[in-house]
Design an enzyme around this catalytic site. Structure first.
Site, PDB file in Angstrom:
ATOM      1  N   GLY B  72      -1.866  -4.628   1.888  1.00  0.00           N
ATOM      2  CA  GLY B  72      -2.061  -3.290   2.406  1.00  0.00           C
ATOM      3  C   GLY B  72      -2.050  -3.267   3.923  1.00  0.00           C
ATOM      4  N   CYS B 130       5.540   1.677   0.521  1.00  0.00           N
ATOM      5  CA  CYS B 130       4.774   0.714   0.414  1.00  0.00           C
ATOM      6  C   CYS B 130       3.779   1.063  -0.822  1.00  0.00           C
ATOM      7  CB  CYS B 130       3.698   0.464   1.450  1.00  0.00           C
ATOM      8  SG  CYS B 130       2.445  -0.516   0.992  1.00  0.00           S
TER       9      CYS B 130
END
Lengths: 322, 312
Positions: B72, B130
């Protein structure tokens, strides 16, 4: 956060399997020989073990067909299942110098592909070790009594801690909790029964070796005290047998158990250190996988700490249990 | 004497080996395991304008021949990066490429602009891929129009730094996003980021990652990454003379050479570092041995030298 001495060095080492012995239904004691140049280690530290024998040559393992026998049979999907990529972290359960070699003890429980591979290692095979990693349990000059509370697979670091405390001249008591007697990765002294009432005794050889009396608990009552190990400890404390002043409680095991121990200790004014466990990829602080919530002086009041490099040992007051 | 040096869009590298973003922290983590100064370049973990705590644990799970991660984008943020991490990177005496992530274009640009002033930084790796943060890049990374837009804006603020666009493999045709990045001025491309994936605990019937999904990396993705590098090289990068930094499951020098033959100029190692950081040097030395055996003195003759089979 618990401070420990700076690490002199660490690295990747080839280790020879000295022995690999089954301790109980799920646990194995793997004794690994490394050179005496292996860096200094402390109780609470861990190593990352590659769960496969090291192939001497570079490159993939080649199965030799040769002329001696039939080609290998790849009939089983478990062959694919058994491939392991990442290392697995294990706390040190002890360290000993034997015959000019350093022997590191690892007690592991077979829970998946990696540990199943470790369980299959035979004497003389070589595995790759990375470490030592993490910080360590600490005590100070004022520490008069150490209480070691280990649950199941959290027991191994307590054995190493018992040894180090013995060397430091610190008296200790051990609390060993397992779900059932067949899952106790420790050896019992036949002459000293484990107390049903939770009284400490020299019933466990591995602790008795360091003069440490042990209380055993099982969830199903098959051995020692019936119930949670935290309850066995608090019964003893609440009878006034141990006082908070000068005592440190160390704990390692399933998170629910550690939480019960930590919260009960803090409520009773006892100092407590917990060794946290998380799944991790690297163990070196790079992958950022192994986080746990700890208190912080920021607007949120918490942060994520890395179990591998900020821990694994934390002051129980720092941990925010989830 | 084998010369492993490469020119990556004007940045001279002693060899093609780099650390893949997010697998090597800010360089000091592996200090006692490998001499990072022997690499070609260092690619940092993603930096965002503000610090990010990242996802709750479990953040990682091993799968067959690979691993899923959902960290994250946990990072210290731009300010702490400049103050605390840049001095450590200066000690490496290597070209540093900083991976930059954000939730809005303005976030990206703020970081990129600040990095233009940092001497040790030679390039920006634009993380538009991502898979683990809802708003974190992937929304830019799968749409060629958005890639073109963010690349163009980023390029304007790069200053002295080269702009590397890190492509997502989670697209139907990676050549399309590669062409969009090149058209907007990307100096180099890096590929591939991780593949969006999921692993389920059959006992609890829940995903093993707290984030539910994660990015798959490791040897499992290597052949797909080789194909994608080949496709981007032949369909976009070769003609445009835009170098490729290849990544995806490199564990061994052969894995690395496959990427070079497919058209890569740079090579980034990620997941394998978690197992043994020193594999970087073994892979570098393995490539040098390969060149020697093939009778080459440099990488030039092998980069993109793949000969396709013509039969059938």
């Amino acid at each position: 956060m618990v401070k420990s001495e700076p690490q002199p060095s660490r690295g990747v080492f080839a280790a020879r399997v000295r022995s690999n012995r089954r301790l109980c239904d799920e646990h194995y004691l793997l004794r690994l020989e490394v050179g005496t140049d292996f860096p200094l280690t402390q109780a609470g530290q861990f190593v990352q073990v590659q769960c496969a024998p090291v192939n001497g040559a570079e490159g993939p393992i080649v199965h030799e067909w040769g002329e001696k026998g039939p080609p290998p049979q790849f009939q089983s999907p478990e062959l694919v299942e058994s491939q392991v990529l990442l290392r697995r972290p294990f706390s040190l359960a002890g360290r000993e110098e034997i015959g000019g070699r350093t022997v590191l003890d690892i007690i592991h429980r077979v829970v998946g592909r990696g540990s199943a591979r470790l369980a299959a290692l035979a004497e003389g095979q070589t595995v790759s070790l990375l470490g030592p990693l993490g910080n360590a349990f600490t005590w100070d000059a004022d520490t008069k009594l150490a209480v070691l509370v280990g649950g199941g697979v959290g027991l191994p670091p307590m054995l190493y801690l018992a040894e180090r405390l013995h060397q430091a001249g610190k008296p200790a008591l051990a609390y060993a909790g397992v779900t059932s007697a067949n899952l106790l990765p420790l050896s019992l002294d036949a002459a000293v029964p484990a107390s049903k009432a939770g009284w400490p005794s020299l019933c466990v050889r591995e602790f008795a070796r360091w003069g440490v009396q042990t209380t055993i608990s099982t969830d199903d009552g098959s051995l020692g005290y019936t119930g949670r190990i935290s309850q066995a400890l608090f019964d003893w404390i609440d009878q006034g047998r141990i006082v908070a002043a000068g005592t440190i409680v160390y704990t390692c095991g399933p998170e629910r158990m550690m939480r019960a121990v930590a919260e009960g200790c803090l409520a009773r004014g006892f100092a407590c250190q917990v060794a946290m466990e998380r799944k991790m990829a690297c163990g070196m602080g790079a992958c950022q996988s192994c986080v746990c919530k700890t208190r912080a002086q920021n607007p949120l009041g918490w942060q994520y700490s890395l179990v591998c490099t900020d821990g694994t040992v934390f002051d129980a007051r720092q941990i925010l249990w989830e | 004497m084998i010369d492993l040096s490469v020119d990556l869009a004007g940045v001279k590298l002693a060899n093609p080996l780099m650390t893949a973003s997010g697998t090597c922290g800010y360089a000091q983590e592996y200090g006692s395991y490998v001499d990072l100064r022997q690499l070609g370049a260092f690619i940092t973990k993603s930096i965002t304008v503000r610090p990010r705590l990242g996802n709750p644990p479990g953040r990682v799970v091993e799968t067959r021949a690979g691993m899923l991660n959902a960290i994250g984008l946990a990072n210290v943020g731009l300010e702490a990066f400049l103050k605390e991490k840049v001095p450590l990177l200066e000690d490496l005496a290597l070209p540093v490429f900083v991976n930059v992530a954000g939730t809005t274009i303005e976030d990206y640009l703020a970081v990129i602009e600040a990095l233009a002033e940092v001497k040790v930084v030679r390039g920006v790796e634009l993380n538009v891929s991502c898979p683990n943060v809802k708003e974190g890049g992937i929304t830019f990374g799968v749409d060629p129009v958005q890639i073109e837009h963010i690349t163009r804006r980023a390029k304007e603020r790069c200053g002295k730094n080269i702009l590397i666009v890190k492509l997502s493999p989670n697209v139907a045709d990676i050549a399309i996003t590669a062409r969009a990045a090149i058209a907007a001025g990307a100096d180099a491309l890096s590929l591939v980021n991780t593949f969006t994936a999921m692993a389920i605990d059959v006992e609890t019937a829940r995903p093993l990652l707290a984030n539910n999904t994660g990015g798959l990396s490791g040897p499992a993705i290597h052949p797909i990454a080789v194909y994608m590098v080949h496709r981007v090289y032949t369909q976009a990068a070769r003609a445009a003379k835009v170098p490729i930094i290849a990544m995806g499951g490199i564990q061994h020098w052969r894995d690395a050479v496959e990427f070079l033959l497919a058209g890569a100029t740079g090579l980034a190692i990620g997941t394998a570092l978690f197992v043994d950081p020193a594999c970087l040097l073994a892979i570098r030395d393995g490539i040098a041995d390969y060149l020697r055996r093939q009778g080459h003195e440099s990488l030039d003759p092998i980069i993109g030298s793949l000969t396709l089979n013509t039969a059938s």
